[in-house]
Design a protein around this motif. Structure first.
Motif: not given
Lengths: 94, 96
Positions: A2-27
């Motif tokens: 789901n979206k939160s799992e996608l956000i977590e995977a993105l944060a981990e892969e790119m080494n960025i905070p969850i919050r930033e990964a979330a706003s990018i995914t939403n954008t």
């Protein structure tokens, strides 16, 4: 996934905070939805494309009662899987 | 008039403009989002994005087909395909 799992995977892969990964995914999702709402297409090479199809109004039937009904014109998004993804997903190749 | 086509480039520009992420980073992040989704589907898992829709990996049953060149009848093996079901919200937005 789901979206939160996608956000977590993105944060981990790119080494960025969850919050930033979330706003990018939403954008990204919002930009894609806005484009489709304007009737535009989306084409992601290797992944697939989204196209909006427009339907004219037509006379349909309620399948349960057989009653005739007027279906108003509508737009629907369609996804066509890209060649690369299609081939990779299809594990039962000949 | 030709309709606009949104690609990874436009998505990266949008991330850059709305969030102030550098263009280079935005491009890399957009690529990572799609490669993550791709890897997930290749592993046979579906992706559910509530406000957008669901991309699911479905099995297609084997069927009898024909080689169009030779006319020979053959069995087309079981295969997987990706299908998309738009969310109610996306369908409603398109028809506003």
């Amino acid at each position: 996934m789901n979206k939160s799992e996608l956000i977590e995977a993105l944060a981990e892969e790119m080494n960025i905070p969850i919050r930033e990964a979330a706003s990018i995914t939403n954008t990204i999702i919002d930009t894609m939805s806005d484009a489709l709402a304007r009737g535009e297409s989306i084409e992601i090479r290797g992944f697939g494309s989204f196209v909006v199809k427009e339907y004219e109004s037509y006379t349909g039937r309620n399948p349960k009662t057989g009653e005739k009904i007027q279906v108003s014109p509508k737009k629907l998004p369609f996804f066509k899987v890209g060649k690369d993804l299609r081939e990779q997903v299809n594990k039962h190749k000949e | 008039m030709k309709k606009k086509n949104v690609t990874r480039k436009e998505l990266a520009i949008s991330v850059n403009e709305k969030l102030g992420v550098s263009q280079r980073n935005a491009a890399e992040i957009v690529d990572t989002v799609f490669s993550t989704m791709k890897d997930t589907m290749v592993a046979g898992e579906s992706i559910k994005l509530v406000q957008f829709g669901t991309l699911s990996v479905r099995d297609k049953a084997p069927r009898r087909g024909r080689n169009p060149r030779t006319g020979e009848s053959m069995i087309i093996t079981k295969r997987q395909m990706v299908s998309f079901r738009p969310s109610k919200r996306l369908r409603e937005r398109l028809n506003k």
